[in-house]
Scaffold this motif. Structure first.
Motif, mmCIF file in Angstrom:
data_model
loop_
_atom_site.group_PDB
_atom_site.id
_atom_site.type_symbol
_atom_site.label_atom_id
_atom_site.label_comp_id
_atom_site.label_asym_id
_atom_site.label_seq_id
_atom_site.Cartn_x
_atom_site.Cartn_y
_atom_site.Cartn_z
ATOM 1 N N ARG A 198 1.174 -1.142 -0.329
ATOM 2 C CA ARG A 198 0.556 -0.035 -0.334
ATOM 3 C C ARG A 198 0.844 1.543 -0.252
ATOM 4 O O ARG A 198 1.034 2.006 1.228
ATOM 5 N N ASP A 255 -0.051 -3.321 -3.978
ATOM 6 C CA ASP A 255 -0.832 -1.973 -4.334
ATOM 7 C C ASP A 255 -0.126 -0.647 -4.229
ATOM 8 O O ASP A 255 0.532 -0.246 -3.425
ATOM 9 N N TYR A 262 -0.185 3.104 -5.385
ATOM 10 C CA TYR A 262 -1.372 4.428 -6.169
ATOM 11 C C TYR A 262 0.352 5.638 -6.261
ATOM 12 O O TYR A 262 0.654 6.223 -5.991
ATOM 13 N N ASN A 279 -1.339 9.555 -7.687
ATOM 14 C CA ASN A 279 -2.043 10.837 -7.337
ATOM 15 C C ASN A 279 -0.892 11.915 -9.224
ATOM 16 O O ASN A 279 -0.110 12.799 -9.402
ATOM 17 N N SER A 310 -0.947 15.969 1.927
ATOM 18 C CA SER A 310 -2.519 16.314 1.935
ATOM 19 C C SER A 310 -2.697 15.110 0.630
ATOM 20 O O SER A 310 -4.408 14.563 1.510
ATOM 21 N N THR A 347 -3.165 11.758 1.967
ATOM 22 C CA THR A 347 -4.009 11.579 3.217
ATOM 23 C C THR A 347 -4.974 11.438 2.467
ATOM 24 O O THR A 347 -5.952 10.143 2.636
ATOM 25 N N GLU A 348 -5.509 11.720 1.183
ATOM 26 C CA GLU A 348 -7.539 11.974 0.908
ATOM 27 C C GLU A 348 -7.478 10.910 -0.081
ATOM 28 O O GLU A 348 -8.212 10.204 -0.200
ATOM 29 N N SER A 349 -5.930 10.330 -0.902
ATOM 30 C CA SER A 349 -6.523 8.753 -1.554
ATOM 31 C C SER A 349 -6.820 7.845 -0.395
ATOM 32 O O SER A 349 -5.988 6.846 -0.958
ATOM 33 N N GLY A 350 -5.727 7.756 0.688
ATOM 34 C CA GLY A 350 -6.484 6.838 2.160
ATOM 35 C C GLY A 350 -4.910 5.672 2.504
ATOM 36 O O GLY A 350 -4.884 5.004 2.748
ATOM 37 N N TYR A 351 -3.809 6.488 1.354
ATOM 38 C CA TYR A 351 -2.657 6.098 1.752
ATOM 39 C C TYR A 351 -1.085 6.508 3.174
ATOM 40 O O TYR A 351 -1.752 7.400 3.447
ATOM 41 N N GLU A 352 -0.596 5.813 3.404
ATOM 42 C CA GLU A 352 0.420 6.259 4.834
ATOM 43 C C GLU A 352 1.095 6.101 4.819
ATOM 44 O O GLU A 352 2.405 6.275 5.168
ATOM 45 N N GLU A 361 -2.637 14.473 7.045
ATOM 46 C CA GLU A 361 -1.547 13.610 8.415
ATOM 47 C C GLU A 361 -0.425 12.870 7.637
ATOM 48 O O GLU A 361 0.375 13.456 6.168
#
Lengths: 356, 110, 340
Positions: A21, A52, A54, A56, A86, A89-94, A137
């Motif tokens: 991820r 996974d 990702y 952006n 940001s 964070t928006e895409s749901g990754y850490e 985050e």
């Protein structure tokens, strides 16, 4: 050389590398310099390892080039980086993964700054909010893409079709590894193996069957710099640094150079050509240059990808001698054919360096 | 050779392994007091020539010991041989003879 | 009731204090962790500034101890209970001891040169420490590179682990400078043809005869002192060492190959000292050495009545200074015991 001494140090510099991820951010320049490297990284992670990853489309430069060339102030750089976070964070990754070494260094520098000066972090949150309305985050894990390949080096080897062995002699290939300065010189603990004896590329080379060369100028910078290269009159400074390294590594007869930075492979590759034209010198065997690879290109070769799909034809130092040693088949006829089969044109042969 | 609009910079470091120690070896025989210099700089501070021109007589022994012959050649010519430095040197280095002996050794090399 | 003093640590300071206290009629138990007393002195071939054999001093201290002191080797103190006016010591052997006064003479450790990663100690074949060189001198074995070559050029790196905030040691270890000069001369004695270099920031020749020794090193032995701190080392193809340093006297970077590189490792407080200090609630300085009650006037006393300090628990010490300090500690202990 006492290898146990290095192994002990490597044990001291372990770093956490997330295993899935990933939020991946590209380099500004690598797609021009080494067009297939980032694509190969994604292919390996997604297709070979089923991870996974990702990306952006809204992500931008980290502003590192501007920052290191003294045209972007640190506050601006921090705000740009806050925006990348940001998006993550928006895409749901850490788990943040950077393709570029200077980005990795700058992300590390910014996060370290925020850790020690929380008021600066608050200020930057304010700047970002004001400029874009965004919040963010902090990433749970920041890794350079070479860390990720390092982490999966054994999986890559087990799926691979080739090893770093001269298929004619059966001997391990001798490899120079070069780490980008911003990988661990600023924060030794953030690099696999630390700063004086980095292990990230050594681990790949050794576990893929090769032998690492430790030569006197190993720690020296490739000479890229930023201000130094960007101004043409200063390029003599940049090329002199690379030359210092070539002269130091030459007696060890390396089969190739492996790098993990956008700038280093570019300059090792192009400066060998420029030096051959300016001074008539070559650093490989029999008038050849020393081929230079990115870790993604090397991973691709190990996995049996077609060398021309890896973009190796755009290197200025020809890679054919290395492919021959590895026993990797290639079609000279399609070297300069584009992906659509259309002829890309053939570069002029260098005056002194052996060309294929 | 192609021109790209820049040249390869020369290294400015002292490459001790490659440097020429013949002048130093001559001096070790003919003015061994040079070995005892502690680089305190009292010679430079009092030097008549050094007040007016870019001359550092302390540096003469340093360049000699490093085998940096080219800058050494330029440096020794600036001495006026007044002897004030000998008067002041806490280790008794005979600087006048040092300068002369260096010149002799350099002349021999050529 | 007989008054008993326990001395923890049988190095130069502990041995000396034990003899002095016994001379003063005190009953002394000397605890030593190793098989024999002597501490670091046992590993040292010759001593600065006169290059006399270390065993001469060791033999003198041992003979002085004779049978007047109860020496117990292979002893480690596990816990110390502080009573109203005495101390109970629990030993790892299971035994316990009672005493009226306690002298900490647990000394120092040598800086672990592996921590200066850039010098490549324990990685490059021909980088050794000053302690290892001393061991080579003492063994009488021929001194060669690891490849068996007679060294033609030898370098000594000063301040390894000392005056180095990044290594956590801001302090000067005091005796490495003179040790470096001594060992450089000894290398020249063995190999008159060799070129010998000392890479230094300052040469701190603080005690009697030291400066003369430095002069001799230059004048008689042609040892070359180059001012600058070695910044990094690497290994050449033939396993010689190439080092980078600023020649600060010409303001230029300098590169040089040496066959053998000796790291002059400094003092660090021993973990054993710190463990005992914690048990006794003794104040520890920012440099992690123990603090006496008063730096000038009560340098062998601590803030805790009955607990005394001697030698390198308080920082870098030469042998002569440790002997003098231990004598002072003995007198202070004797005076204290009389008040009980």
């Amino acid at each position: 050389m006492i290898i146990e001494g290095k192994k002990r140090l490597w044990q001291e510099y372990q770093k956490e590398i997330a295993d899935d991820r990933y939020f991946y951010v590209r380099s500004c320049v690598r797609q021009n310099f080494f067009p297939a490297s980032e694509k190969v990284f994604l292919r390996i992670l997604k297709e070979e390892l089923g991870k996974d990853v990702y990306e952006n489309a809204a992500h931008t430069t980290c502003s590192g080039i501007g920052y290191h060339s003294d045209v972007v102030p640190f506050e601006t750089a921090m705000t740009v980086i806050a925006r990348q976070f940001s998006l993550m964070t928006e895409s749901g990754y850490e788990h943040f993964v950077t393709s570029c070494i200077t980005s990795f260094g700058l992300y590390s520098e910014v996060l370290e700054t925020w850790k020690h000066f929380p008021d600066v972090l608050q200020k930057v949150r304010g700047y970002l909010k004001e400029a874009t309305g965004r919040t963010f985050e902090l990433p749970k894990n920041v890794a350079h893409a070479s860390d990720v390949i390092f982490r999966f080096r054994n999986e890559i080897a087990s799926r691979g079709t080739h090893r770093l062995v001269n298929h004619l002699t059966g001997k391990p290939l001798r490899v120079v590894e070069h780490i980008g300065c911003h990988y661990s010189k600023m924060f030794p603990s953030k690099g696999v193996g630390g700063a004086e004896y980095p292990y990230v590329l050594v681990g790949m080379i050794e576990d893929w069957g090769g032998e690492v060369i430790d030569y006197p100028e190993r720690r020296h910078c490739c000479g890229f710099g930023f201000r130094q290269y960007i101004v043409r009159a200063n390029r003599g400074y940049s090329i002199a640094n690379s030359k210092k390294k070539f002269e130091s590594m030459k007696p060890y007869q390396p089969d190739f150079i492996l790098t993990n930075c956008p700038g280093c492979p570019m300059f090792f590759d192009r400066w060998q050509y420029a030096l051959s034209e300016m001074e008539g010198v070559t650093y490989g065997q029999n008038g050849e240059g020393i081929p230079v690879l990115t870790y993604e290109e090397l991973s691709g070769l190990i996995l049996g990808y077609d060398p021309w799909d890896l973009g190796l034809q755009v290197h200025q130092v020809p890679v054919e001698p290395l492919l021959d040693k590895l026993g990797i088949p290639y079609d000279p006829e399609t070297k300069f054919a584009g992906k659509d089969g259309q002829d890309l044109g053939r570069p002029d042969a260098p005056t002194h360096m052996k060309f294929f | 050779m192609k021109e790209f609009g820049y040249t390869v910079h020369k290294e400015r470091l002292i490459d001790y392994d490659r440097n020429d120690k013949r002048v130093l070896n001559h001096l070790k025989k003919h003015e061994p007091s040079v070995l005892t210099c502690i680089a305190c700089g009292s010679c430079t501070a009092t030097c008549s020539a050094g007040q007016l021109v870019d001359f550092n007589i302390r540096l003469v022994q340093t360049l000699l010991r490093r085998g940096e012959i080219e800058p050494l050649k330029k440096e020794v010519r600036k001495c006026m041989l007044c002897g004030k430095c000998i008067l002041i040197c806490p280790r008794g280095v005979n600087m006048r003879n040092l300068i002369l002996a260096i010149q002799t050794a350099i002349d021999k090399l050529q | 009731m007989t008054r008993t003093t326990v001395i923890i640590g049988g190095g130069v300071a502990g041995m000396t204090a034990a003899s002095r206290l016994a001379d003063l009629g005190e009953q002394v138990i000397l605890l030593e962790r190793e098989e024999q007393v002597g501490g670091h002195l046992r590993n040292w071939d010759r001593l600065f500034p006169n290059r006399r054999p270390g065993y001469e001093v060791l033999n003198y201290l041992t003979e002085e101890l004779g049978s007047k002191v109860d020496i117990r080797c292979l002893q480690t103190v596990t816990t110390i209970f502080s009573g109203e006016r005495d101390f109970q010591l629990q030993l790892a052997s299971g035994k316990s001891l009672r005493c009226d006064a306690l002298l900490l003479a647990t000394g120092f450790d040598l800086f672990d040169a592996r921590r200066k990663e850039e010098y490549g100690y324990a990685i490059y074949d021909n980088v050794i420490t000053s302690a290892e060189l001393e061991e080579l001198f003492r063994s009488g074995a021929p001194i060669t590179t690891r490849q068996g070559k007679v060294p033609k050029r030898v370098g000594f790196v000063h301040c390894v682990g000392s005056r180095d905030e990044k290594a956590g040691n801001l302090y000067c270890s005091k005796v490495c400078c003179v040790t470096g000069v001594k060992q450089a001369i000894e290398i020249k004695e063995l190999f008159p043809e060799a070129e010998v270099f000392g890479f230094y920031m300052d040469l701190r020749m603080f005690d009697r005869h030291f400066e003369e020794m430095y002069y001799e090193a230059q004048q008689k032995w042609d040892i070359n002192f180059l001012r600058g701190r070695v910044s990094e080392c690497a290994e050449n193809q033939d396993q010689s060492i190439v080092l980078k340093i600023e020649d600060t006297l010409t303001s230029r970077p300098l590169k040089m190959t040496v066959d053998l590189l000796v790291l002059l490792v400094g003092f660090v407080p021993s973990p054993e000292t710190l463990r005992l200090a914690a048990m006794l609630d003794l104040p520890v300085g920012e440099d992690r050495f123990l603090e006496p009650a008063d730096e000038h006037t009560k340098s062998t006393l601590t803030v805790k009545p009955g607990v005394f300090l001697a030698g390198a628990v308080k920082g870098p010490f030469s042998i002569s200074n440790a002997i003098a300090d231990a004598g002072t500690a003995a007198l202070q202990i004797h005076a204290y015991l009389k008040t009980l």
